[in-house]
Design an enzyme around this catalytic site. Structure first.
Site, mmCIF file in Angstrom:
data_model
loop_
_atom_site.group_PDB
_atom_site.id
_atom_site.type_symbol
_atom_site.label_atom_id
_atom_site.label_comp_id
_atom_site.label_asym_id
_atom_site.label_seq_id
_atom_site.Cartn_x
_atom_site.Cartn_y
_atom_site.Cartn_z
ATOM 1 N N ALA A 55 70.203 38.401 73.419
ATOM 2 C CA ALA A 55 70.863 39.683 73.659
ATOM 3 C C ALA A 55 70.038 40.778 72.998
ATOM 4 C CB ALA A 55 72.284 39.667 73.104
ATOM 5 N N LYS A 56 70.407 42.028 73.262
ATOM 6 C CA LYS A 56 69.745 43.150 72.599
ATOM 7 C C LYS A 56 70.642 44.372 72.685
ATOM 8 C CE LYS A 56 65.748 43.835 70.520
ATOM 9 N NZ LYS A 56 65.115 42.863 69.611
#
Length: 415
Positions: free
Chosen positions: A100-101
């Site tokens: 994720a980011k």
């Protein structure tokens, strides 16, 4: 205000990690999937013009990991690319989580930046509480994001993993000690990623059978990742001849005094020019790419190496310390010229690998244990990638990308 998009084409998160390309994205392997991320979330600040994004590329065992960055001009496409890169990193190091980011389109030097970050994290609270383990990234230090988490009543930015522990207080204390252990060059949590990049550079030099003390390196960016890489390469005896920050490139063919220069950095990773010795040449920022060196380390912004500037690069080895440092067309051009590009999801994955080893209790605050494990892992991976490689094989990332391989990942158990 937030809005959520969960694409119906997301597939099975634990077994169908996304790869695939996008405009100005890193090169995908020929067999890469084009599936959508598992989740996209948009956020708009109601007090400034800041916008934020969370992209969960894959969710494995209910968890995904990836830092939160802040920079003016940050886009959803950029965050998607970075989240996809986190899926590749977790797969490359066989970590039991997805990728994720988070990204915020706002100037981190603005006096309102801390409050913007706090409001973004507050909006993301349901994900940060249960599913998203975040950390520092461009424009956001680990200390800052931990302060924001404390303000919001969460233990630390690894909160979602810590909450799975049987003893949350003991796990938090172990993580705190590890992140804040003092080591040469700074705190262990700050420099471990740069140490991993340095080990990748040393492994590449070893494969090429170069004398380390005669090997030269140029590093674009002297923040947490670039500064740590510069420190440990200098310590290993490699000649760091060029460093670039936002103000320009510092160049000395005889080698820079890396510790002295790094000691003058401000909180934004810029070197005090008043402390630069007279013998050091001060050049334009972009000159770093065309420096005559053996190893080039882009450790600043994403997409620093493009089709427009890659022809100026002569270094035979590029080690990506920045996420998504090279665009797709540039990497193909470089490969055709025989330049080996060690991909970001291997070279700079030391930080996330170490963080999860720390969360899982496989390392602690003892620097020698952490350095030994990461050094061995990084050396093996880079050596295996580069040994016998030929430009005819295509970019190194094609071989390195194992994110499409189905992994039998057991649920995370945090001690």
């Amino acid at each position: 205000m937030t809005s959520i998009e969960i694409p119906c084409t997301a597939g099975t998160p634990a077994t169908n990690p996304g790869t695939g390309g996008a405009t100005a994205a890193p090169v995908a392997s020929p067999a890469a999937s084009t599936r959508e991320p598992y989740l996209r979330l948009h956020w708009e600040d109601d007090r400034t013009d800041a916008r934020g994004y969370l992209v969960v590329d894959t969710l494995v065992g209910g968890l995904a990991t990836g830092g939160t960055r802040m920079r003016a001009g940050c886009t959803l496409r950029e965050v998607e690319d970075l989240a996809r890169g986190m899926t590749r990193k977790t797969a490359a190091f066989d970590l039991p989580v997805g990728g994720a980011k988070g990204g915020i389109d706002f100037d981190p030097k603005d006096s309102r930046a801390v409050d913007v970050l706090a409001r973004f994290c507050e909006a993301m609270h349901p994900f940060l509480d249960r599913h998203w383990v975040t950390a520092e990234d461009l424009g956001v230090t680990q200390q800052l994001i931990d302060e924001v988490f404390a303000r919001l009543g969460m233990r630390q930015s690894y909160h979602a993993a810590i909450e799975r522990s049987a003893d949350c207080a003991a796990t938090t204390e172990r993580i705190y000690r590890g992140l804040n252990a003092e080591v040469p060059g700074g705190l262990l949590g700050d420099v471990i990623g740069g140490y991993g990049v340095a080990q990748a550079c040393l492994a590449a030099a070893s494969v090429r059978d170069w004398d380390i003390e005669r090997t030269t390196v140029a590093i674009q960016g002297v923040g947490t990742m670039g500064g740590g890489a510069a420190w440990y390469l200098h310590e290993a005896g490699m000649r760091v001849v060029a460093l670039a920050d936002a103000a320009g490139t510092l160049y000395d063919p005889a080698g820079l005094d890396v510790p002295a220069l790094l000691a003058t950095r401000d909180r934004y990773g810029e070197i005090d020019r008043a402390a630069v010795p007279a013998r050091v040449q001060v050049l334009d920022r972009e000159r770093i790419l065309e420096t005559d060196v053996d190893v080039l380390v882009p450790a600043a912004v994403s997409y620093a190496i493009t089709a427009e500037n890659c022809a100026r690069i002569t270094a035979p080895v590029i080690v990506e310390a920045a996420n998504a440092a090279t665009t797709a067309d540039a990497e193909l051009d470089l490969t055709a010229r025989g330049i080996a590009v060690v991909p970001d999801f291997v070279a700079n994955a030391g930080a996330v690998a170490w963080a999860w080893w720390l969360i899982l209790g496989e390392v602690d605050e003892r620097a020698e244990t952490s350095f030994l494990r990461l050094g061995r892992a990084m050396t093996t991976k880079v050596s295996d990638l580069m040994t016998g490689w030929s430009p005819a094989d295509g970019p190194l990332r094609w071989t390195a990308d194992v994110s499409g391989v189905v992994r039998d990942v057991p649920p995370v158990v945090v001690p």
